[in-house]
Motif scaffolding. Structure first.
Motif, PDB file in Angstrom:
ATOM      1  N   GLY A 143       0.785  -1.148  -0.075  1.00 50.48           N
ATOM      2  CA  GLY A 143      -0.110  -0.031  -0.041  1.00 50.48           C
ATOM      3  C   GLY A 143       0.821   1.383  -0.112  1.00 50.48           C
ATOM      4  O   GLY A 143       0.244   2.221   0.267  1.00 50.48           O
ATOM      5  N   HIS A 144       2.139   1.406  -0.154  1.00 48.49           N
ATOM      6  CA  HIS A 144       2.771   2.694   0.005  1.00 48.49           C
ATOM      7  C   HIS A 144       4.057   2.538  -0.890  1.00 48.49           C
ATOM      8  O   HIS A 144       4.373   1.209  -1.265  1.00 48.49           O
ATOM      9  CB  HIS A 144       3.195   2.905   1.411  1.00 48.49           C
ATOM     10  N   ALA A 279       2.943   0.992  16.813  1.00 50.93           N
ATOM     11  CA  ALA A 279       1.754   1.526  17.245  1.00 50.93           C
ATOM     12  C   ALA A 279       1.019   2.151  16.065  1.00 50.93           C
ATOM     13  O   ALA A 279      -0.255   2.653  16.258  1.00 50.93           O
ATOM     14  CB  ALA A 279       2.188   2.733  18.166  1.00 50.93           C
ATOM     15  N   HIS A 280       1.338   2.228  15.025  1.00 47.56           N
ATOM     16  CA  HIS A 280       1.108   2.851  13.761  1.00 47.56           C
ATOM     17  C   HIS A 280       1.197   1.831  12.708  1.00 47.56           C
ATOM     18  O   HIS A 280       2.080   2.052  11.848  1.00 47.56           O
ATOM     19  CB  HIS A 280       1.394   4.248  13.407  1.00 47.56           C
ATOM     20  N   PRO A 281       0.529   0.583  12.562  1.00 47.69           N
ATOM     21  CA  PRO A 281       0.976  -0.346  11.644  1.00 47.69           C
ATOM     22  C   PRO A 281       0.715  -0.132  10.295  1.00 47.69           C
ATOM     23  O   PRO A 281       1.278  -0.643   9.200  1.00 47.69           O
ATOM     24  CB  PRO A 281      -0.043  -1.498  12.080  1.00 47.69           C
ATOM     25  N   ASN A 282      -0.304   1.032   9.707  1.00 48.69           N
ATOM     26  CA  ASN A 282      -0.795   1.259   8.460  1.00 48.69           C
ATOM     27  C   ASN A 282      -0.147   2.689   8.118  1.00 48.69           C
ATOM     28  O   ASN A 282      -0.736   3.408   8.570  1.00 48.69           O
ATOM     29  CB  ASN A 282      -2.129   1.151   8.427  1.00 48.69           C
ATOM     30  N   ILE A 287      -1.269   9.950  11.202  1.00 48.10           N
ATOM     31  CA  ILE A 287      -1.032   9.950  12.412  1.00 48.10           C
ATOM     32  C   ILE A 287      -0.868  11.258  12.989  1.00 48.10           C
ATOM     33  O   ILE A 287      -0.476  12.483  12.197  1.00 48.10           O
ATOM     34  CB  ILE A 287       0.250   9.266  12.486  1.00 48.10           C
ATOM     35  N   ARG A 288      -1.659  11.461  13.896  1.00 47.43           N
ATOM     36  CA  ARG A 288      -1.521  12.848  14.742  1.00 47.43           C
ATOM     37  C   ARG A 288      -0.383  13.129  15.023  1.00 47.43           C
ATOM     38  O   ARG A 288       0.645  12.187  15.457  1.00 47.43           O
ATOM     39  CB  ARG A 288      -2.409  12.752  15.933  1.00 47.43           C
ATOM     40  N   PRO A 289      -0.046  14.321  14.967  1.00 48.54           N
ATOM     41  CA  PRO A 289       1.201  14.868  15.539  1.00 48.54           C
ATOM     42  C   PRO A 289       1.813  14.353  16.822  1.00 48.54           C
ATOM     43  O   PRO A 289       3.030  14.082  17.088  1.00 48.54           O
ATOM     44  CB  PRO A 289       1.333  16.519  15.331  1.00 48.54           C
ATOM     45  N   HIS A 324       8.312   1.921   5.854  1.00 50.57           N
ATOM     46  CA  HIS A 324       7.253   2.216   6.598  1.00 50.57           C
ATOM     47  C   HIS A 324       7.592   3.259   7.554  1.00 50.57           C
ATOM     48  O   HIS A 324       6.688   4.333   7.705  1.00 50.57           O
ATOM     49  CB  HIS A 324       6.845   0.942   7.731  1.00 50.57           C
ATOM     50  N   LEU A 325       8.674   3.368   8.283  1.00 50.63           N
ATOM     51  CA  LEU A 325       9.046   4.572   9.018  1.00 50.63           C
ATOM     52  C   LEU A 325       9.151   5.926   8.232  1.00 50.63           C
ATOM     53  O   LEU A 325       8.610   6.984   8.781  1.00 50.63           O
ATOM     54  CB  LEU A 325      10.466   4.448   9.799  1.00 50.63           C
ATOM     55  N   ALA A 326       9.611   5.856   7.158  1.00 48.92           N
ATOM     56  CA  ALA A 326       9.713   6.995   6.201  1.00 48.92           C
ATOM     57  C   ALA A 326       8.230   7.706   6.036  1.00 48.92           C
ATOM     58  O   ALA A 326       8.106   8.964   6.109  1.00 48.92           O
ATOM     59  CB  ALA A 326      10.548   6.867   5.260  1.00 48.92           C
ATOM     60  N   ALA A 327       7.308   6.771   5.588  1.00 46.76           N
ATOM     61  CA  ALA A 327       6.054   7.117   5.434  1.00 46.76           C
ATOM     62  C   ALA A 327       5.666   7.618   6.472  1.00 46.76           C
ATOM     63  O   ALA A 327       4.629   8.947   6.336  1.00 46.76           O
ATOM     64  CB  ALA A 327       5.292   5.901   4.808  1.00 46.76           C
ATOM     65  N   ILE A 328       5.698   7.249   7.713  1.00 45.20           N
ATOM     66  CA  ILE A 328       5.009   7.912   8.898  1.00 45.20           C
ATOM     67  C   ILE A 328       5.492   9.197   9.220  1.00 45.20           C
ATOM     68  O   ILE A 328       4.850  10.403   9.570  1.00 45.20           O
ATOM     69  CB  ILE A 328       5.220   7.021  10.142  1.00 45.20           C
ATOM     70  N   VAL A 329       6.905   9.470   9.301  1.00 47.25           N
ATOM     71  CA  VAL A 329       7.533  10.422   9.437  1.00 47.25           C
ATOM     72  C   VAL A 329       7.033  11.700   8.560  1.00 47.25           C
ATOM     73  O   VAL A 329       7.049  12.923   8.762  1.00 47.25           O
ATOM     74  CB  VAL A 329       9.191  10.349   9.585  1.00 47.25           C
TER      75      VAL A 329
END
Length: 463
Positions: A143-144, A279-282, A287-289, A324-329
């Motif tokens: 998905g990313h 904590a944020h699998p998708n 994700i909230r700041p 995955h980490l980069a997509a969250i950050v």
């Protein structure tokens, strides 16, 4: 009646001056151990001249490495101020004198070794621009995007900062002029070609808006070459100038490295990459700041860090974890700086290098470190990507250096097509293993980091 004028000519070394004293109609020799000491002698003579004449005198200074040219007015009570502009002779006497340009608009430079040129210097000028970046199609999985879309790159050809017109910006804060401003309350501007003006231009470049979320990767498969301290210091420099909540430095070593031990504020247990991913699998869900901040550790310069995998050697960070980490950050930050491990076969290492907008390769002047970097860059050159066009090699000085390593390394990198090689001064704090903070670094190091950060931003944003 025009004020008497004392003229001072400083030689290029900044240690000797010839001063014409109007009351004596004679020329005096003035000397000082440093240019600052020499200027102290100049002002002492100017004060004596003003007291002797009982009126304000003008001091016109020329020459010198950092001080001149300048025009000052000295009163008998030892007050010193910049000389006022004179109205043109043909103008009526009642006409107002022209106003000076307002001070301000350029960030104050706080990180420069006084009296010295920043020691990051170009070793490898580029005769021809590197080829345009080859578009790499993004692969999608889970998905990313695994690889962000390509953007045009500029040919990196040097560390010379853009010129800024003299008289613009704030008064000098560095060098002899900066010390005179601080001691005497003056507003002397930096010299047009001074290190301070070049650093101000570099800072202006660093604050430029980025076209998209960017990844900067520190890579060299040899351990102990300074990847982590350089990653921490570069992160601090970018955050200090771009502002808080803009940069994250992440430990992407497959089993975690020393990032958490080198920062000023160490992360608490559980503040690491695996905990954030759990904590944020998708990553496609917002994700909230506040939730993101719970897993990051804020540092004094305004940057955030996130530790790598700790205490669990049975599993490692792989390519999916890194993406995955980069997509969250990327949802709330502008830049991710990846501190990689020593295994080029690790999935997280391969992701960090392939996805990077800029790859920074630290190379100490040791044969083992230089050979490892050359082998890595040779391998990268054999791939279908344009990673070499966005690679900056940073040669770092240290005890036990083998100077001949630099010449051989630069020649090898030239043959491989690396566009830019920069040189950093020795930083004792990097080698000490202690926690790092900008305020504790040597002025030469901080100036060099600013120039390096400028080149990183240029590589990201293009010309």
């Amino acid at each position: 009646m025009a004020a008497p004028q004392m003229t001072v000519a400083i030689d290029d070394g900044g240690r000797h001056a010839t001063a014409y004293v109007p009351s004596q109609a004679a020329t005096l020799d003035l000397r000082g151990d440093t240019e600052q000491d020499l200027m102290t002698a100049v002002f002492a003579q100017a004060h004596a001249e003003a007291r002797s004449s009982g009126q304000t005198i003008t001091v016109a200074v020329s020459g010198g490495a950092d001080t001149a040219p300048m025009r000052l007015e000295v009163d008998p009570d030892q007050t010193i101020r910049p000389a006022q502009e004179q109205a043109p002779a043909q103008e009526p006497a009642t006409r107002e004198r022209p106003q000076r340009r307002p001070v301000g608009g350029i960030p104050v430079v706080r990180i420069q070794a006084e009296g010295n040129e920043p020691t990051v210097s170009v070793r490898l000028p580029v005769a021809d621009a590197p080829p345009a970046r080859v578009a790499v199609s993004a692969e999608r999985e889970d998905g990313h995007d695994r690889t962000p879309p390509a953007r045009p790159r500029r040919p990196v050809s040097g560390l010379a900062a853009p010129e800024i017109a003299p008289g613009t910006g704030e008064p000098a804060r560095l060098g002899v002029r900066g010390r005179l401003n601080a001691m005497l309350g003056l507003s002397l501007a930096p010299k047009a070609q001074s290190p301070e003006m070049r650093l101000r231009a570099a800072e202006s470049m660093i604050t430029r808006a980025l076209p998209d979320f960017s990844v900067i990767t520190l890579a060299n498969p040899k351990g102990g070459v300074g990847k982590t301290p350089l990653a921490v210091a570069l992160t601090q420099t970018l955050a200090d100038l771009r502002g808080g909540s803009t940069v994250v430095c992440a430990d992407l070593g497959e089993v975690g490295g020393s990032l958490a031990k080198r920062v000023a504020v160490r992360p608490s247990p559980g503040n690491d990459v695996p905990a954030l991913l759990a904590a944020h699998p998708n990553p496609d869900v917002a994700i909230r700041p506040s939730v993101l901040s719970q897993h990051l550790t804020r540092q004094p310069s305004g940057e955030d860090i996130i530790a790598g995998r700790r205490g669990d050697a049975t599993s490692v960070l792989n390519e999916d974890h890194a993406a995955h980490l980069a997509a969250i950050v990327a949802q709330h930050r502008d830049i991710l700086i990846a501190d990689t491990g020593n295994n080029p076969l690790a999935g997280s290492w391969q992701w960090a290098v392939a996805t990077a907008d800029v790859v920074v390769v630290p190379v100490p002047l040791r044969w083992d470190a230089a050979d490892a970097a050359e082998e890595m860059i040779t391998e990268l050159a054999s791939t279908a990507t344009d990673v070499l066009a966005r690679t900056i090699v940073v040669i770092t000085a240290g005890p036990g250096d083998a100077p001949m390593v630099e010449q051989d390394t630069v020649e090898a990198l030239r043959d491989l097509g690396v566009p830019l090689v920069a040189r950093m001064p020795f930083e004792p704090l990097f080698a000490s293993g202690e926690r790092l903070a900008l305020s504790r670094l040597q002025p030469d190091t901080r100036a060099a980091l600013t120039r390096l950060a400028e080149e990183v931003v240029k590589t990201i944003t293009g010309p």
